[in-house]
Write an enzyme that holds these catalytic residues in place. Structure first.
Site, PDB file in Angstrom:
ATOM      1  N   ARG A 229       4.901 -24.345 -18.112  1.00 21.12           N
ATOM      2  CA  ARG A 229       3.663 -25.161 -18.366  1.00 21.12           C
ATOM      3  C   ARG A 229       3.285 -25.064 -19.599  1.00 21.12           C
ATOM      4  O   ARG A 229       3.267 -24.205 -20.242  1.00 21.12           O
ATOM      5  CB  ARG A 229       2.595 -24.237 -17.428  1.00 21.12           C
ATOM      6  CG  ARG A 229       1.347 -24.862 -17.520  1.00 21.12           C
ATOM      7  CD  ARG A 229       0.445 -24.117 -18.471  1.00 21.12           C
ATOM      8  NE  ARG A 229      -0.976 -24.539 -18.445  1.00 21.12           N
ATOM      9  CZ  ARG A 229      -1.995 -24.309 -19.314  1.00 21.12           C
ATOM     10  NH1 ARG A 229      -1.520 -23.938 -20.331  1.00 21.12           N
ATOM     11  NH2 ARG A 229      -3.343 -24.701 -18.993  1.00 21.12           N
TER      12      ARG A 229
ATOM     13  N   ASP B 183      -6.580 -32.026 -13.264  1.00 22.10           N
ATOM     14  CA  ASP B 183      -8.205 -31.467 -13.425  1.00 22.10           C
ATOM     15  C   ASP B 183      -9.302 -32.337 -12.518  1.00 22.10           C
ATOM     16  O   ASP B 183     -10.209 -31.682 -12.248  1.00 22.10           O
ATOM     17  CB  ASP B 183      -8.499 -31.597 -15.014  1.00 22.10           C
ATOM     18  CG  ASP B 183      -7.810 -30.602 -15.820  1.00 22.10           C
ATOM     19  OD1 ASP B 183      -6.791 -30.363 -15.839  1.00 22.10           O
ATOM     20  OD2 ASP B 183      -8.471 -29.751 -16.368  1.00 22.10           O
ATOM     21  N   ASP B 184      -8.989 -33.617 -12.495  1.00 19.54           N
ATOM     22  CA  ASP B 184      -9.823 -34.336 -11.593  1.00 19.54           C
ATOM     23  C   ASP B 184     -10.024 -33.984 -10.321  1.00 19.54           C
ATOM     24  O   ASP B 184     -10.948 -33.922  -9.695  1.00 19.54           O
ATOM     25  CB  ASP B 184      -9.612 -35.788 -11.777  1.00 19.54           C
ATOM     26  CG  ASP B 184      -9.843 -36.428 -13.009  1.00 19.54           C
ATOM     27  OD1 ASP B 184     -10.381 -35.849 -13.996  1.00 19.54           O
ATOM     28  OD2 ASP B 184      -9.391 -37.804 -13.297  1.00 19.54           O
TER      29      ASP B 184
ATOM     30  N   HIS C 209      -7.462 -19.978 -15.127  1.00 19.06           N
ATOM     31  CA  HIS C 209      -8.291 -19.034 -16.055  1.00 19.06           C
ATOM     32  C   HIS C 209      -9.264 -19.765 -16.727  1.00 19.06           C
ATOM     33  O   HIS C 209     -10.173 -19.163 -17.175  1.00 19.06           O
ATOM     34  CB  HIS C 209      -7.045 -18.582 -17.080  1.00 19.06           C
ATOM     35  CG  HIS C 209      -6.239 -19.911 -18.052  1.00 19.06           C
ATOM     36  ND1 HIS C 209      -5.566 -20.587 -17.424  1.00 19.06           N
ATOM     37  CD2 HIS C 209      -6.736 -20.062 -19.153  1.00 19.06           C
ATOM     38  CE1 HIS C 209      -5.008 -21.437 -18.564  1.00 19.06           C
ATOM     39  NE2 HIS C 209      -6.111 -21.135 -19.623  1.00 19.06           N
TER      40      HIS C 209
ATOM     41  N   GLU D 236      -0.015 -29.291 -19.112  1.00 18.37           N
ATOM     42  CA  GLU D 236      -1.455 -29.331 -19.019  1.00 18.37           C
ATOM     43  C   GLU D 236      -1.880 -30.342 -19.936  1.00 18.37           C
ATOM     44  O   GLU D 236      -1.730 -30.674 -21.141  1.00 18.37           O
ATOM     45  CB  GLU D 236      -2.012 -27.939 -19.677  1.00 18.37           C
ATOM     46  CG  GLU D 236      -3.606 -28.343 -19.574  1.00 18.37           C
ATOM     47  CD  GLU D 236      -4.407 -27.184 -20.403  1.00 18.37           C
ATOM     48  OE1 GLU D 236      -5.524 -26.981 -20.141  1.00 18.37           O
ATOM     49  OE2 GLU D 236      -3.816 -26.598 -21.300  1.00 18.37           O
TER      50      GLU D 236
ATOM     51  N   ASN E  39     -13.992 -19.649 -18.744  1.00 13.87           N
ATOM     52  CA  ASN E  39     -15.007 -20.496 -19.809  1.00 13.87           C
ATOM     53  C   ASN E  39     -16.232 -20.819 -19.002  1.00 13.87           C
ATOM     54  O   ASN E  39     -17.165 -21.494 -19.714  1.00 13.87           O
ATOM     55  CB  ASN E  39     -14.201 -21.823 -20.277  1.00 13.87           C
ATOM     56  CG  ASN E  39     -13.242 -21.452 -20.969  1.00 13.87           C
ATOM     57  OD1 ASN E  39     -13.170 -20.495 -21.770  1.00 13.87           O
ATOM     58  ND2 ASN E  39     -12.101 -22.467 -21.081  1.00 13.87           N
TER      59      ASN E  39
ATOM     60  N   GLN F 221     -11.245 -22.387 -15.795  1.00 11.56           N
ATOM     61  CA  GLN F 221     -12.386 -22.825 -14.832  1.00 11.56           C
ATOM     62  C   GLN F 221     -13.299 -21.469 -14.984  1.00 11.56           C
ATOM     63  O   GLN F 221     -14.518 -21.425 -15.069  1.00 11.56           O
ATOM     64  CB  GLN F 221     -11.886 -22.985 -13.607  1.00 11.56           C
ATOM     65  CG  GLN F 221     -11.123 -24.438 -13.795  1.00 11.56           C
ATOM     66  CD  GLN F 221     -11.777 -25.635 -14.349  1.00 11.56           C
ATOM     67  OE1 GLN F 221     -12.719 -25.570 -14.717  1.00 11.56           O
ATOM     68  NE2 GLN F 221     -10.778 -26.656 -14.700  1.00 11.56           N
TER      69      GLN F 221
ATOM     70  N   ASP G 221       0.913 -25.856 -22.403  1.00  9.85           N
ATOM     71  CA  ASP G 221      -0.534 -25.799 -22.865  1.00  9.85           C
ATOM     72  C   ASP G 221      -0.940 -27.093 -23.522  1.00  9.85           C
ATOM     73  O   ASP G 221      -0.120 -27.433 -24.563  1.00  9.85           O
ATOM     74  CB  ASP G 221      -0.704 -24.642 -23.763  1.00  9.85           C
ATOM     75  CG  ASP G 221      -2.278 -24.270 -23.849  1.00  9.85           C
ATOM     76  OD1 ASP G 221      -3.029 -24.297 -22.927  1.00  9.85           O
ATOM     77  OD2 ASP G 221      -2.653 -24.291 -25.128  1.00  9.85           O
ATOM     78  N   ALA G 222      -1.948 -27.692 -23.196  1.00 10.05           N
ATOM     79  CA  ALA G 222      -2.584 -28.617 -23.817  1.00 10.05           C
ATOM     80  C   ALA G 222      -1.751 -29.789 -24.820  1.00 10.05           C
ATOM     81  O   ALA G 222      -1.988 -29.814 -26.117  1.00 10.05           O
ATOM     82  CB  ALA G 222      -3.827 -28.074 -25.025  1.00 10.05           C
TER      83      ALA G 222
END
Lengths: 591, 591
Positions: A258, A322-323, A390, A297, A395, A392, A260-261
């Site tokens: 996965r 995410d949506d 992690h 992501e 933060n 959602q 990241d960003a």
């Protein structure tokens, strides 16, 4: 291209290779059994290399670029003394793998489980996870997704401050610990995914610039200078990161990564770093004969991310959606509109289910611009969905999980929508039994200035978000220990019901042919005002049909079953006594 | 979306619209016939607008954001008093167009001619170009490509310091001058292309930030902050630039745009600014029923640039092919290797002809990285080639053209390769008769600090390039006047021969079916050592064949005509007395 890092080839032989294209000389400093310096040879493409023939696995070493001070290896496989300490030679052939018959799982079939190694068990190690695997498998979970394990400063970190992308965190159990976990997973039919960070290098213990031009000033990320993927000397950086997936797949038998960003990775080159990774990994996949998955992501809402390079895409197999989270969560928790002001309509959840991206070009007030493009028609198994992860949870100022925010009945709706969706679902550790531990943001830097900067940054972030309290001190040990899940709760009261609810839904998902069809042409959603929706899915060819009815309101909502299909048959009803604390909500019917 | 700028709709009515999403108020200050302030209304999407009903075309005006000082309109159509002065209302319906029957030209058929309005004639105006059009047409040139005409500071500028992308330089003759030129071209069968700059806004007279967040700090360009195409508030910037092509096509009947340095435009959004422009322009094309061409200058060597958005591309119709220039020039002038050290092999020129990009992933020492991806198979009419252009000449310390650098015979080779290539050729003004004026870099800023910065920048650039002399002072008027071409030379001596050579080659190009076939499957190149090459092209279906033989050396090179085709017939021979000053080089044969 040489393989970077210390590559132990057996019988005391080890090839050390490091990239430093602008350095004139490089010295290998071995610390074991006694300190000695060995000059390295400059080879092609900016690499320095040397083979040493009397090395023991575990030997600690540094590099000295241009005769300067000694620094750890940017491609270190192990940092037994932390980010500032020496690197160590790892003999990857030493682990006695038991997973010879493992051929991986189809991405389509996965039930992902995001897990933070440090807080999943009291021990916080890879090995401590193993005794829990059978329980996870019994629930239907068949893929762990480990938050980043690359060496980070101290012992408490989400993993995104990792500084040695080829290494495995010492306090988690290092390389051997990870291999034992992966092996134990594979022998139980569980795949292992790893979260990797290619958008920045953590701030503490980051000696990369002392070796080469890893960073560029052409682009800015929220975490500082971007990695140099398209400017002068970028070939070495591209080699470094495009070979990193192969390292995990080959040495650790990892099944998927996965990334990241990826929106914070900038590359204007004609062959992007993602295309390069795609090509190398698909070549490896052909060679090893098992499925290797690449998941992004992405905060771009751009279908390009999951398109093949031949179609102008980045070549990821799937991306986080995410949506889906935003659309669903805000319908379950009206308070959620404060965080996700662009969501809150039932039609958006319907679009999330049928199309994928809800924001497909609409104006997003949060972003102050139009955002996204359509992902309609892209099969469901190209997206990963989740109700919590992690980010959602962590933060939020109090680290609340979904079960802190919505009632029991709505928790069942959330799980059902996730697991009956056409997408690949991911749970966050403990979610399957509604674990009530918070998940806080925590760090363990050794540099006071950095600790203060992190604390201040978190405060400002939450203030900007309008949080009504101050965040926990990320540096305090309790912030970390309180984030541990309480595994023992899974057999108790409501937790047991929620666990069983997940098990049942996963069982349906894996056994019903209708639910195994991810073609978007075979899913239609009917919105029932703002109270609920009906998801109608059919099997390939339209032979079998399955309706999922979701009532988000506290009132009864009536819906007439389509009469053109006869003989509907109820498979699951969240109002049944078996699933109840109180109240009613969801029903699933099959003709 | 409102149309920005001052839009005169006739009978004294004019709608003024300006984008300023973070401003609370906006005032229109009219200067004619007397000064008066008119408050504007805030409308949707961050625009302010007002219709005034007693306006005369030519009326000068300013805007006052939040009651601040008065500034010119960022979307000004005309700046009659320069970059710092007021904007003026233009009545676009006033020009009596004579080109009603003009339907444009196929890109495939173009012979482009890059032209700097200020130095093409002694007058330096649009209208002064008109008397030369018949001569250009007689040579076969059928498309002018004007260097940027948007208002720039002073009267001497290449155009890349333009600050009002919707305006037309006052000293060139303003909007009406440009329309007259376009009209005169169209009635002679000549298309008009315009060079537009969407990667930065010039430094002097740049009041954009006083209106809105046009710039972002996320990316850096060589000319400062990048334009904001993907961050907060970017919609207004995207509207501004994606509507700009329509402005030129609709109000000025422009046939095509050349987009400057698209590699310095950054946009990570799901719908890039290029895709947005492509969509809007193709919609307009359907409506107006003539060809509207989009051409990119790209330093990416990425085939994505000229692929359709459906195929993951930017949607340009064509792009400049720098590699053709580099590969050819360095073979003609050995000195050229100092500038283009990665070129110099005959095989590279062959690849430029068959594939397009010579750098398709190879390591480029100049860039210190691997560069580019393959463009093999992409038809020839998706690329524009040139032997010189404003950059190749103007960025030499003495502004030398190709004819200063190579002998007469090699000039003929260069022209023949350009015009017999499968690509769309572009000449730089005067090239067709080997004009010997230099083309220097010149500016006319009014801010002393800026003048010094430009001078210093040029010096450093040339020093970095290892130039053996100092560049001309860009601010001196002679630097400008000496850059004027000497049109009268075209009928004299060697200039006349070169002009006729171009005319003959263009005639062949436009009439031979073989040369009109741009399918890359129908072109093969044989390299004759490092001395020369043979280009073999055939018509669609392989009925007709044409060989072009190029000898770059000073010696005779022998080549046996393919015997599987009979009856070769010589079409053109540069060694014939007719084309000679002295020496020999090229031959073209047809069976």
């Amino acid at each position: 291209m040489k393989t970077i890092g210390a590559n132990y080839t057996g019988a005391g032989r080890c090839v050390f290779t490091v990239w430093a294209p602008e350095k004139k000389s490089m010295t290998l400093r071995l610390l074991d059994p006694a300190e000695r310096d060995i000059p390295m040879e400059r080879t092609a493409w900016g690499y320095f290399s040397v083979e040493v023939t009397d090395i023991q696995p575990g030997t600690r070493y540094f590099y000295k670029p241009d005769g300067a001070e000694a620094y750890p290896d940017p491609a270190s496989h192990f940092q037994p003394e932390g980010v500032h300490g020496p690197s160590a030679v790892v003999d990857h052939a030493a682990h006695p793998w038991q997973d010879q018959s493992w051929r991986g799982l189809s991405f389509h079939d996965l039930i992902l489980y995001e897990l933070h190694v440090g807080t999943f068990t009291p021990e916080g190690t890879f090995e401590a996870i193993i005794p829990r695997l059978d329980d996870l498998a019994a629930t239907g979970i068949n893929a762990l997704e480990l938050m980043p394990v690359a060496q980070f400063p101290g012992v408490r970190n989400w993993g995104y401050d990792g500084v040695y992308p080829y290494s495995v965190q010492d306090s988690y159990g290092g390389p051997e610990g990870l291999k034992k976990l992966v092996d134990a997973c594979h022998t139980r039919g569980i795949a292992v995914f790893l979260d990797v960070v290619y958008n920045h290098i953590g701030p503490e213990g980051n000696y990369f610039s002392l070796f080469g031009p890893y960073f560029t000033q052409k682009y800015c990320t929220p975490w500082g200078n971007a990695l140099n993927f398209d400017e002068e000397w970028s070939d070495g950086v591209r080699d470094y990161f495009s070979n990193n997936p192969l390292h995990w797949f080959e040495h650790y038998h990892i099944d998927g990564l996965r990334f990241d960003a990826i929106h914070a990775v900038f590359d204007m080159g004609a062959v992007t770093i993602w295309e390069l990774i795609h090509t190398k990994v698909k070549n490896l996949e052909r060679r090893v004969g098992r499925s290797l998955h690449l998941v992004a992501e992405s905060d771009l809402n751009d279908p390009k991310v999951i398109k093949a390079p031949e179609a102008g895409g980045f070549g990821f197999d799937a991306q986080w959606l995410d949506d889906f989270h935003h659309a669903l969560y805000v319908l379950l928790d009206k308070e959620g509109r404060k965080r996700y002001g662009d969501f809150g309509r039932m039609e958006q959840l319907a679009k999330a289910l049928t199309d994928g991206f809800v924001m497909s070009g609409e104006y997003a007030t949060f972003r102050k611009r139009k955002f996204g493009a359509s992902s309609a028609g892209i099969p469901g198994d190209r997206f990963v969905v989740f109700n919590i992860n992690h980010d959602q949870v962590g933060n939020r100022v109090s680290g609340e999980r979904l079960c802190h925010l919505i009632d029991f009945e709505r928790q069942k709706i959330a799980a059902a929508l996730l697991l009956l969706s056409p997408y690949v679902p991911m749970l966050f550790m403990g979610e399957e039994y509604a674990d009530e531990s918070p998940f806080f943001y925590f760090v363990d830097h050794s540099e006071e200035q950095l600790i203060q900067a992190v604390k201040e940054g978190r405060k400002q972030e939450f203030a900007a978000f309008g949080a009504d309290s101050e965040p926990r001190d990320p540096f305090e040990e309790e912030t970390y220990t309180e984030s541990r899940i309480q595994w023992e709760k899974r057999t108790e009261g409501k937790h047991r019901i929620i666990l069983e609810w997940h098990r049942k839904l996963i069982e349906l998902r894996q056994t019903q042919t209708v639910l195994r069809n991810v073609d978007k042409n075979d899913i239609r959603v009917t919105v029932l005002g703002q109270e609920g929706l009906v998801m109608h899915r059919q099997s390939v060819g339209g032979y079998d049909h399955l309706l999922s009815l979701f009532n988000f309101s506290d009132e009864e909502v009536s819906y007439e079953l389509p009469s053109w299909i006869e003989g509907w048959n109820k498979l699951l009803d969240s109002k049944q006594q078996h699933w109840m604390q109180e109240g009613d909500n969801s029903a699933t019917l099959l003709p």
